[in-house]
Design a protein around this motif. Structure first.
Motif, short mmCIF file in Angstrom:
data_model
loop_
_atom_site.label_atom_id
_atom_site.label_comp_id
_atom_site.label_asym_id
_atom_site.label_seq_id
_atom_site.Cartn_x
_atom_site.Cartn_y
_atom_site.Cartn_z
N THR A 50 -16.57 -10.11 -6.35
CA THR A 50 -15.83 -9.15 -5.54
C THR A 50 -14.35 -9.47 -5.60
N PHE A 51 -13.56 -8.50 -6.05
CA PHE A 51 -12.10 -8.68 -6.12
C PHE A 51 -11.49 -8.02 -4.90
N ARG A 52 -10.91 -8.83 -4.03
CA ARG A 52 -10.29 -8.31 -2.80
C ARG A 52 -8.81 -8.07 -3.05
N VAL A 53 -8.38 -6.82 -2.82
CA VAL A 53 -7.00 -6.43 -3.07
C VAL A 53 -6.36 -5.95 -1.76
N PRO A 54 -5.51 -6.77 -1.13
CA PRO A 54 -4.82 -6.35 0.08
C PRO A 54 -3.51 -5.64 -0.25
N ASN A 55 -3.10 -4.72 0.61
CA ASN A 55 -1.83 -4.03 0.42
C ASN A 55 -0.74 -4.82 1.16
N GLU A 56 0.26 -5.28 0.45
CA GLU A 56 1.29 -6.11 1.05
C GLU A 56 2.60 -5.37 1.28
N GLU A 57 2.63 -4.06 1.04
CA GLU A 57 3.83 -3.27 1.25
C GLU A 57 3.70 -2.44 2.54
N ASP A 58 4.81 -2.29 3.27
CA ASP A 58 4.79 -1.51 4.51
C ASP A 58 5.03 -0.02 4.26
N SER A 59 5.71 0.31 3.17
CA SER A 59 6.10 1.69 2.95
C SER A 59 5.50 2.31 1.69
N ALA A 60 4.50 1.65 1.10
CA ALA A 60 3.86 2.19 -0.12
C ALA A 60 2.39 1.83 -0.12
N SER A 61 1.60 2.62 -0.82
CA SER A 61 0.17 2.39 -0.93
C SER A 61 -0.18 1.88 -2.33
N VAL A 110 -16.44 -6.92 -22.04
CA VAL A 110 -15.44 -6.22 -21.23
C VAL A 110 -14.20 -7.10 -21.10
N SER A 111 -13.04 -6.51 -21.38
CA SER A 111 -11.78 -7.26 -21.31
C SER A 111 -10.88 -6.78 -20.17
N ALA A 112 -11.15 -5.59 -19.64
CA ALA A 112 -10.33 -5.08 -18.53
C ALA A 112 -11.07 -3.99 -17.78
N ILE A 113 -10.80 -3.91 -16.49
CA ILE A 113 -11.32 -2.83 -15.65
C ILE A 113 -10.12 -2.27 -14.88
N THR A 114 -9.95 -0.95 -14.94
CA THR A 114 -8.82 -0.29 -14.28
C THR A 114 -9.34 0.72 -13.26
N TRP A 115 -8.92 0.55 -12.01
CA TRP A 115 -9.30 1.49 -10.95
C TRP A 115 -8.10 2.36 -10.60
N THR A 116 -8.29 3.66 -10.57
CA THR A 116 -7.23 4.60 -10.20
C THR A 116 -7.82 5.70 -9.31
N GLY A 117 -6.92 6.51 -8.73
CA GLY A 117 -7.36 7.65 -7.95
C GLY A 117 -7.51 7.40 -6.47
N GLY A 118 -7.63 6.15 -6.07
CA GLY A 118 -7.79 5.82 -4.66
C GLY A 118 -6.47 5.41 -4.03
N LYS A 119 -6.56 4.90 -2.82
CA LYS A 119 -5.36 4.49 -2.10
C LYS A 119 -5.70 3.38 -1.11
N ILE A 120 -4.87 2.32 -1.13
CA ILE A 120 -4.98 1.25 -0.14
C ILE A 120 -3.70 1.29 0.68
N GLY A 121 -3.81 1.65 1.95
CA GLY A 121 -2.64 1.80 2.80
C GLY A 121 -2.12 0.48 3.34
N ALA A 122 -0.98 0.57 4.01
CA ALA A 122 -0.36 -0.61 4.62
C ALA A 122 -1.31 -1.24 5.63
N GLY A 123 -1.44 -2.56 5.57
CA GLY A 123 -2.31 -3.27 6.50
C GLY A 123 -3.78 -3.13 6.18
N GLN A 124 -4.11 -2.61 4.98
CA GLN A 124 -5.50 -2.42 4.59
C GLN A 124 -5.80 -3.20 3.31
N TYR A 125 -7.09 -3.29 2.98
CA TYR A 125 -7.51 -3.93 1.73
C TYR A 125 -8.69 -3.16 1.17
N GLU A 126 -9.01 -3.43 -0.09
CA GLU A 126 -10.17 -2.82 -0.74
C GLU A 126 -10.91 -3.91 -1.50
#
Length: 238
Positions: A50-61, A110-126
């Motif tokens: 499981t790769f946990r990706v937190p959003n560290e920006e306040d004004s961008a997703s 497999v050498s890479a996995i790219t996720w697009t189309g979603g959004k992780i908002g400020a103060g959130q993680y995926e």
């Protein structure tokens, strides 16, 4: 009396600054992209990362996540779990050194996995879940360099590797430790509802509790220092 109050104010200020430093360090550490569990046995089969990706920006997703899998020590049989709102693109690469398995010789991985189309908002993680068929048994760790792209165009490159015995770099890459088969390893999380998120959250809670204890220790030390200063001041006056 004035001297005593001054001493207490100074001690309180030092304690507050130290505690603030602890909390600031906690905020920085929690912003890193990480892989869970932190370790597996060498050659482990049929597991989950499981790769946990937190959003560290306040004004961008966060709008794009790229995880690069090592091909010098390839992870075999990679499958991506569907992620609501996200589209995953899997890139495979021909291996320079094919891997022999009980089912035959593997020439691509497999050498890479790219996720697009979603959004992780400020103060959130995926949490992004990736199943594997088999981990390599000829290395002590796997490094998953990751690129995190934001809606304002900024890209954070989580690609730095810590030197042996050195401090953690500013943008560390997620690292999975591989241990000898007989050693205790963290079991893979099962994907059922919020199971993956709760297990990762448990790890974060443990870190938070540890930092909380550290903050309490800092506070106690500050109070002890204040008490010592008061006693010393009274002794000097007598």
């Amino acid at each position: 009396m004035t001297s005593t109050r001054t001493t207490l104010r100074r001690a309180a200020a030092v304690t507050a600054l130290a505690a603030a430093g602890v909390l600031a360090a906690a905020g920085v550490a929690s912003a890193h992209v990480t892989v869970h569990p932190e370790s597996y046995a060498k050659g482990a089969t049929d597991g989950l990362l499981t790769f946990r990706v937190p959003n560290e920006e306040d004004s961008a997703s966060t709008t794009k996540v790229q995880v690069f899998l090592p091909t010098d020590h390839p992870v075999l049989g990679v499958l991506v779990h569907p992620q609501d709102g996200w589209t995953a693109k899997v890139t495979t690469t021909k291996l320079k050194t094919p891997v022999k398995t009980d089912d035959g010789t593997i020439n691509e991985a497999v050498s890479a996995i790219t996720w697009t189309g979603g959004k992780i908002g400020a103060g959130q993680y995926e949490d992004f879940d990736v199943a594997f068929g088999q981990l390599p048994d000829n290395t002590d760790q796997l490094t998953f360099k990751t690129l995190q792209t934001y809606s304002d165009g900024k890209t954070v490159r989580w690609i730095e590797e810590a030197a042996a015995g050195g401090d953690e770099p500013e943008n560390p890459a997620p690292v999975l430790k591989l241990t000898a088969g007989g050693e205790k390893t963290t079991p893979a999380a099962s994907k059922s509802g919020s199971g993956s998120a709760s297990k990762a959250a448990d790890s974060s809670d443990s870190t938070a509790r540890g930092l909380g204890v550290a903050g309490l220790v800092v506070g106690v030390l500050g109070l002890v220092a204040a008490a010592f200063a008061i006693v010393r001041g009274r002794s000097a006056r007598s």
